[in-house]
Motif scaffolding. Structure first.
Motif, PDB file in Angstrom:
ATOM      1  N   SER A   1      37.354  49.259  36.741  1.00 28.10           N
ATOM      2  CA  SER A   1      37.646  49.724  35.374  1.00 28.10           C
ATOM      3  C   SER A   1      36.473  49.430  34.447  1.00 28.10           C
ATOM      4  O   SER A   1      36.162  50.219  33.548  1.00 28.10           O
ATOM      5  CB  SER A   1      38.919  49.062  34.835  1.00 28.10           C
ATOM      6  N   THR A   2      35.815  48.302  34.685  1.00 33.26           N
ATOM      7  CA  THR A   2      34.641  47.957  33.866  1.00 33.26           C
ATOM      8  C   THR A   2      33.564  49.035  34.040  1.00 33.26           C
ATOM      9  O   THR A   2      32.963  49.502  33.064  1.00 33.26           O
ATOM     10  CB  THR A   2      34.100  46.577  34.288  1.00 33.26           C
TER      11      THR A   2
ATOM     12  N   ARG B   1      34.470  52.124  32.178  1.00 27.23           N
ATOM     13  CA  ARG B   1      34.333  51.898  30.716  1.00 27.23           C
ATOM     14  C   ARG B   1      32.886  52.100  30.280  1.00 27.23           C
ATOM     15  O   ARG B   1      32.627  52.592  29.185  1.00 27.23           O
ATOM     16  CB  ARG B   1      34.779  50.477  30.342  1.00 27.23           C
TER      17      ARG B   1
HETATM   18  N1  LIG Z   1      38.575  42.929  28.453  1.00 29.54           N
HETATM   19  C1  LIG Z   1      38.148  41.976  29.303  1.00 29.54           C
HETATM   20  N2  LIG Z   1      37.682  40.793  28.853  1.00 29.54           N
HETATM   21  C2  LIG Z   1      37.241  39.821  29.695  1.00 29.54           C
HETATM   22  N3  LIG Z   1      37.208  39.960  31.031  1.00 29.54           N
HETATM   23  C3  LIG Z   1      37.649  41.128  31.552  1.00 29.54           C
HETATM   24  C4  LIG Z   1      38.152  42.183  30.714  1.00 29.54           C
HETATM   25  N4  LIG Z   1      38.525  43.217  31.518  1.00 29.54           N
HETATM   26  C5  LIG Z   1      38.280  42.815  32.778  1.00 29.54           C
HETATM   27  N5  LIG Z   1      37.756  41.568  32.802  1.00 29.54           N
HETATM   28  C6  LIG Z   1      37.324  40.821  34.007  1.00 29.54           C
HETATM   29  O1  LIG Z   1      36.261  41.548  34.628  1.00 29.54           O
HETATM   30  C7  LIG Z   1      36.415  41.574  36.048  1.00 29.54           C
HETATM   31  C8  LIG Z   1      36.550  43.011  36.530  1.00 29.54           C
HETATM   32  O2  LIG Z   1      37.760  43.540  36.021  1.00 29.54           O
HETATM   33  P1  LIG Z   1      38.163  45.069  36.150  1.00 29.54           P
HETATM   34  O3  LIG Z   1      39.356  45.282  35.282  1.00 29.54           O
HETATM   35  O4  LIG Z   1      36.971  45.916  35.898  1.00 29.54           O
HETATM   36  O5  LIG Z   1      38.556  45.141  37.716  1.00 29.54           O
HETATM   37  P2  LIG Z   1      39.281  46.310  38.531  1.00 29.54           P
HETATM   38  O6  LIG Z   1      38.482  46.501  39.768  1.00 29.54           O
HETATM   39  O7  LIG Z   1      39.492  47.499  37.643  1.00 29.54           O
HETATM   40  O8  LIG Z   1      40.683  45.630  38.915  1.00 29.54           O
HETATM   41  P3  LIG Z   1      42.110  46.330  39.201  1.00 29.54           P
HETATM   42  O9  LIG Z   1      42.029  46.959  40.566  1.00 29.54           O
HETATM   43  O10 LIG Z   1      43.073  45.177  39.187  1.00 29.54           O
HETATM   44  O11 LIG Z   1      42.375  47.334  38.103  1.00 29.54           O
HETATM   45  C9  LIG Z   1      37.653  40.734  36.352  1.00 29.54           C
HETATM   46  O12 LIG Z   1      37.218  39.426  36.650  1.00 29.54           O
HETATM   47  C10 LIG Z   1      38.434  40.747  35.036  1.00 29.54           C
HETATM   48  O13 LIG Z   1      39.179  39.573  34.891  1.00 29.54           O
END
Ligand SMILES: Nc1ncnc2c1ncn2[C@@H]1O[C@H](COP(=O)(O)OP(=O)(O)OP(=O)(O)O)[C@@H](O)[C@H]1O
Ligand SMILES: [Mg+2]
Length: 286
Positions: free
Chosen positions: A45-46, A49
């Protein structure tokens, strides 16, 4: 021009010690259909974004490296400008629908572009038709089913005529049969947009690899904020299987990867029946 170009991209959320993304190098050409997958919390998701400019403009943190979307540098391009080329559908459509009628939600983007009213009307009609929800145009988003809300969210993005469509876990709120039809619909949509002269790029973050596989040009696997595999879908799945990377490889493919060399199988089976037949088993009954 590439749809997406990331070079040595790193991002750390404010207040967090660990980087969420590290040294991401990724080029996505126009017209590709890409799955981004990887374990929960790995940074998918990061990553999306960043592609929408939400990072760095809406999420504070430290961004290093370079990120271009259709040549626009996300660091100094307003999110509203990026949104004219890229649309994102989040996992919870509720976050995306905020007016009292589906029609108003779908018109919201083009209205913000200050387009003439007749052009807005045409775009709304077309977007509703493409996702098959013309009959819901006067409904309140609150009264729709999860699947219908998801379609309304997609229509509200399509009315902006984006060249890059991003879906972040679009099926997470849906039952198995609605998930299958949503995925089918997304790629039918890409085909019909491409037929009218476009070259739509699709990036999808999703765990249901079985539903997606036949539509993909590439799979990118992210682990702990790094791209660890990137390439041909079947090859990436086989590498993930051999390296025991915890992604959702369809069970039939896992069996295929296990026996293919020993049994001299050249192509993956589409069904269990086909696999049995490839392995010399009986084919006549059922
Ligand atoms: N708004 C935020 N503020 C601080 N840390 C964040 C934020 N969003 C995500 N993180 C952290 O960044 C890292 C990557 O998160 P991300 O949400 O991008 O993962 P993801 O692969 O999309 O996970 P999922 O499959 O659960 O959706 C994780 O350690 C998460 O805790
Ligand atoms: Mg996520």
């Amino acid at each position: 021009m590439a749809a997406v170009e990331l070079r040595k991209l790193c991002f750390r959320y404010a207040g967090s010690e660990k980087p969420a993304l590290t040294d991401i190098d990724l080029t996505i050409e126009e017209g590709e259909s890409i799955l981004i997958t990887g374990p929960s919390g790995c940074g998918k998701s990061t990553l999306v974004r960043v592609l929408m400019g939400l990072i760095p403009h809406s999420y504070p943190g430290e961004l290093k490296g370079e990120a271009y979307v259709f040549g626009m540098d996300v660091k100094n391009t307003p999110v509203s400008r990026i949104a004219t080329r890229c649309g994102i559908v989040f996992q919870n459509p509720d976050n995306q629908l905020f007016t009292f009628s589906v029609e108003d939600d779908v018109a919201f983007g083009p209205e913000n572009l200050a387009l003439p009213p007749d052009e807005i009307g045409r775009r709304v009609d077309e977007a509703l038709r493409l996702v098959g929800i013309e009959h819901l145009r006067h409904s309140s988003p609150n009264n729709l089913s999860g699947g219908e809300q998801q379609k309304a969210a997609i229509a509200s993005i399509l009315s902006m005529k984006p060249s890059l469509l991003i879906f972040d876990e679009p099926t997470s709120m849906l039952d198995p049969s609605s998930s299958a039809s949503l995925i089918q619909r997304i790629f039918e949509l890409k085909r019909s947009l491409d037929e009218t002269g476009g070259k739509t790029t699709v990036i999808i973050v999703e765990h249901r690899i079985d539903l997606l596989l036949k539509h993909l040009s590439r799979i990118v696997v992210v682990s702990e904020g790094r791209v660890i595999l990137d390439g041909d879908p079947l090859r990436v799945l086989e590498d993930s299987f051999r390296k025991k990377i915890p992604i959702n490889i369809p069970p039939l493919l896992q069996i295929y990867f296990r026996v293919k060399d020993k049994c001299g199988l050249k192509n993956p089976p589409a069904t269990v029946k086909e696999l049995v037949s490839m392995l010399g088993g009986p084919t006549s009954n059922g």
